[in-house]
Design a protein around this motif. Structure first.
Motif, short mmCIF file in Angstrom:
data_model
loop_
_atom_site.label_atom_id
_atom_site.label_comp_id
_atom_site.label_asym_id
_atom_site.label_seq_id
_atom_site.Cartn_x
_atom_site.Cartn_y
_atom_site.Cartn_z
N ALA A 39 6.46 0.51 -5.89
CA ALA A 39 5.07 0.66 -5.46
C ALA A 39 4.26 1.55 -6.40
N ALA A 40 4.92 2.47 -7.09
CA ALA A 40 4.20 3.40 -7.96
C ALA A 40 3.46 2.67 -9.08
N ARG A 41 3.93 1.48 -9.43
CA ARG A 41 3.25 0.71 -10.47
C ARG A 41 1.86 0.26 -10.03
N CYS A 42 1.61 0.33 -8.74
CA CYS A 42 0.31 -0.08 -8.20
C CYS A 42 -0.53 1.11 -7.76
N ASP A 43 -0.17 2.30 -8.22
CA ASP A 43 -0.95 3.49 -7.85
C ASP A 43 -2.40 3.38 -8.28
N TRP A 44 -2.64 2.69 -9.40
CA TRP A 44 -4.02 2.51 -9.86
C TRP A 44 -4.86 1.76 -8.82
N LEU A 45 -4.24 0.75 -8.20
CA LEU A 45 -4.96 -0.04 -7.20
C LEU A 45 -5.09 0.75 -5.89
N LEU A 46 -4.04 1.46 -5.52
CA LEU A 46 -4.11 2.29 -4.31
C LEU A 46 -5.25 3.29 -4.43
N GLY A 47 -5.38 3.93 -5.60
CA GLY A 47 -6.48 4.86 -5.81
C GLY A 47 -7.84 4.20 -5.72
N ASN A 48 -7.97 3.02 -6.33
CA ASN A 48 -9.24 2.29 -6.28
C ASN A 48 -9.61 1.91 -4.84
N LEU A 49 -8.61 1.48 -4.07
CA LEU A 49 -8.87 1.08 -2.68
C LEU A 49 -9.28 2.29 -1.84
N ARG A 50 -8.65 3.42 -2.05
CA ARG A 50 -8.99 4.61 -1.27
C ARG A 50 -10.41 5.08 -1.52
N GLU A 51 -10.96 4.74 -2.67
CA GLU A 51 -12.34 5.12 -2.97
C GLU A 51 -13.35 4.31 -2.17
N VAL A 52 -12.97 3.09 -1.74
CA VAL A 52 -13.95 2.21 -1.09
C VAL A 52 -13.58 1.86 0.34
N MET A 53 -12.39 2.23 0.80
CA MET A 53 -11.92 1.89 2.14
C MET A 53 -11.93 3.12 3.06
N ASP A 54 -12.09 2.88 4.35
CA ASP A 54 -11.95 3.96 5.33
C ASP A 54 -10.50 4.39 5.45
N GLU A 55 -9.59 3.41 5.45
CA GLU A 55 -8.16 3.69 5.55
C GLU A 55 -7.40 2.69 4.68
N VAL A 56 -6.27 3.15 4.12
CA VAL A 56 -5.38 2.25 3.37
C VAL A 56 -3.95 2.53 3.82
N ALA A 57 -3.33 1.54 4.42
CA ALA A 57 -1.90 1.59 4.72
C ALA A 57 -1.18 0.77 3.66
N SER A 58 0.09 1.04 3.46
CA SER A 58 0.81 0.28 2.43
C SER A 58 2.21 -0.06 2.91
N VAL A 59 2.74 -1.16 2.37
CA VAL A 59 4.11 -1.57 2.66
C VAL A 59 4.69 -2.16 1.38
N ALA A 60 5.94 -1.78 1.06
CA ALA A 60 6.62 -2.27 -0.13
C ALA A 60 7.66 -3.31 0.27
N ILE A 61 7.69 -4.41 -0.47
CA ILE A 61 8.62 -5.50 -0.20
C ILE A 61 9.74 -5.46 -1.22
N SER A 62 10.96 -5.35 -0.75
CA SER A 62 12.13 -5.35 -1.62
C SER A 62 12.89 -6.65 -1.43
N GLY A 63 12.92 -7.48 -2.45
CA GLY A 63 13.61 -8.77 -2.33
C GLY A 63 12.79 -9.76 -1.52
N GLU A 64 13.48 -10.66 -0.86
CA GLU A 64 12.82 -11.70 -0.06
C GLU A 64 12.29 -11.10 1.24
N PRO A 65 11.09 -11.49 1.67
CA PRO A 65 10.58 -11.00 2.96
C PRO A 65 11.38 -11.61 4.12
N GLU A 66 12.00 -10.76 4.91
CA GLU A 66 12.83 -11.22 6.02
C GLU A 66 12.04 -11.21 7.33
N THR A 67 12.40 -12.09 8.22
CA THR A 67 11.63 -12.31 9.44
C THR A 67 11.49 -11.05 10.28
N ALA A 68 12.58 -10.31 10.50
CA ALA A 68 12.51 -9.12 11.35
C ALA A 68 11.62 -8.06 10.73
#
Length: 390
Positions: A39-68
């Motif tokens: 996720a750290a590779r996207c810190d630039w985007l997280l920072g940009n979003l925080r400048e224009v959004m009221d709130e930013v939540a994040s989730v990191a996907i490791s491998g294939e997205p599983e149903t549960a």
């Protein structure tokens, strides 16, 4: 004939990533950012979003997205009041983003909506608006109407599918793939090549998807090797980004075929990269389709399309279908494509793979129905050993 075509709004070009946050702010104020495991590779985007959004939540996907995992994260997104999703990463990350956008807006159980292993019921409500930002050039997930999820309990990948799953906006910046290693570049590029070809010979191909497939196949044929050898070549990266984008547009409107029919169960059973599986299968599926069409349906339009594929891939005016197969075989050798045996397939698994592949939605787009023995034959031919992607 009546044709239809649906796709996302697309912003394409080097540097396009700079506008992601601005576009997201027009769609909502409480953002869910979906990234890959680093996720750290996207810190630039997280920072940009925080400048224009009221709130930013994040989730990191490791491998294939599983149903549960997706079900749990969708519930968390609902509790956080997220009203827009931004997904940046490869196909699995974008698929996860699309699934989260759908489930955050719909309170039914995931398996109510999942096809093949679920009820396949339609969504009650439109998904949240979503922006897809691909960092690889392969799946075309940024413009498709499905999200592929892994169901470990069923040992298969299945799709959440609805017209509203097409992202609101796809921002495709070829420069985001420059750091992609050769192995991932090769695997994702072979996936794009397979999707373009399967969409082109599919029984659901149309005059609306054909130009995309023709252009995409030409670009992939001339640039995939270059992108693997020199990841900083922006012309090659741009060609592959367009090839992947066009493959997504095409498959969303013209279906796929046996390569992806096999890839759904094989991906779940072997845990190998989707693009590697597709690469190992592609020349053998081409050969089986051409052989069966010539034997049982010699006037089938897909035969002429396979001839055209041969001309597009080789750049030779007089080339035919067999030259197309040989081009793909040579490409696989050059890229070090491994056979399915090296990816973990054994003889004992083949019957199960064939049974599951026959039920896969992608198999329904194949230009000819392949019998069980033909499907087993493809798997055996694709077992051949090879070196790994360099």
């Amino acid at each position: 004939m009546i044709y239809s075509f649906s796709t996302a709004r697309v912003v394409f070009g080097i540097g396009a990533r700079a506008g992601v946050a601005t576009h997201a702010a027009h769609l909502g104020k409480r953002c869910l950012l979906v990234t890959g495991s680093r996720a750290a590779r996207c810190d630039w985007l997280l920072g940009n979003l925080r400048e224009v959004m009221d709130e930013v939540a994040s989730v990191a996907i490791s491998g294939e997205p599983e149903t549960a995992f997706i079900s749990a994260q969708a519930e968390a997104a609902r509790r956080a009041g997220c009203d827009v999703v931004v997904a940046i990463g490869g196909g699995s990350v974008i698929d996860a983003g699309k699934a989260l956008a759908a489930l955050a807006a719909n309170t039914g159980d995931l398996f109510d909506y999942l096809e093949v292993v679920g009820r396949g019921a339609p969504l009650e409500h439109d998904p949240l608006p979503m922006i897809a930002v691909p960092t690889t050039a392969g799946t075309g997930a940024e413009v498709t109407a499905n999200a592929v999820l892994l169901s470990p309990a069923h040992g298969v990948k299945a799709s959440l599918r609805a017209p509203g799953l097409i992202p609101s906006l796809a921002i495709v910046d070829p420069e985001l793939a420059v750091s992609l290693p050769p192995r991932q570049t090769a695997a994702s590029g072979m996936d794009a090549l397979a999707q373009l070809m399967e969409s082109f010979v599919s029984h659901a191909a149309s005059p609306l998807t054909d130009p995309l497939c023709r252009d995409g196949l030409t670009r992939a044929a001339r640039s995939l090797r270059i992108a693997v050898q020199d990841g900083a070549d922006l012309r090659a990266r741009s060609d592959m980004a367009l090839a992947a984008l066009f493959s997504g547009m095409a498959l969303a409107n013209a279906k796929l075929g046996a390569v992806h029919g096999f890839a759904a169960p094989l991906g779940a059973m072997l845990g190998a990269a989707h693009g590697e599986i597709c690469a190992a299968l592609l020349p053998h599926v081409m050969e089986a389709n051409i052989r069966n069409l010539r034997r049982s349906a010699p006037r089938h339009p897909a035969l002429a399309r396979y001839d055209e594929v041969g001309r597009m891939l080789t750049g030779t005016e007089g080339a035919a279908a067999t030259e197309g197969v040989e081009f793909v075989r040579a490409l696989c050798r050059d890229l070090g494509v491994r056979g399915l045996a090296a990816l973990g397939l054994t003889e004992g698994l083949m019957e199960d793979v064939v049974e599951k592949a026959a039920r896969a939605s992608s198999m329904h787009g194949n230009p000819i129905v392949l019998a069980r023995d033909e499907l087993l034959g493809i798997l055996r031919e694709a077992m051949g050993e090879g070196a790994s992607f360099s």
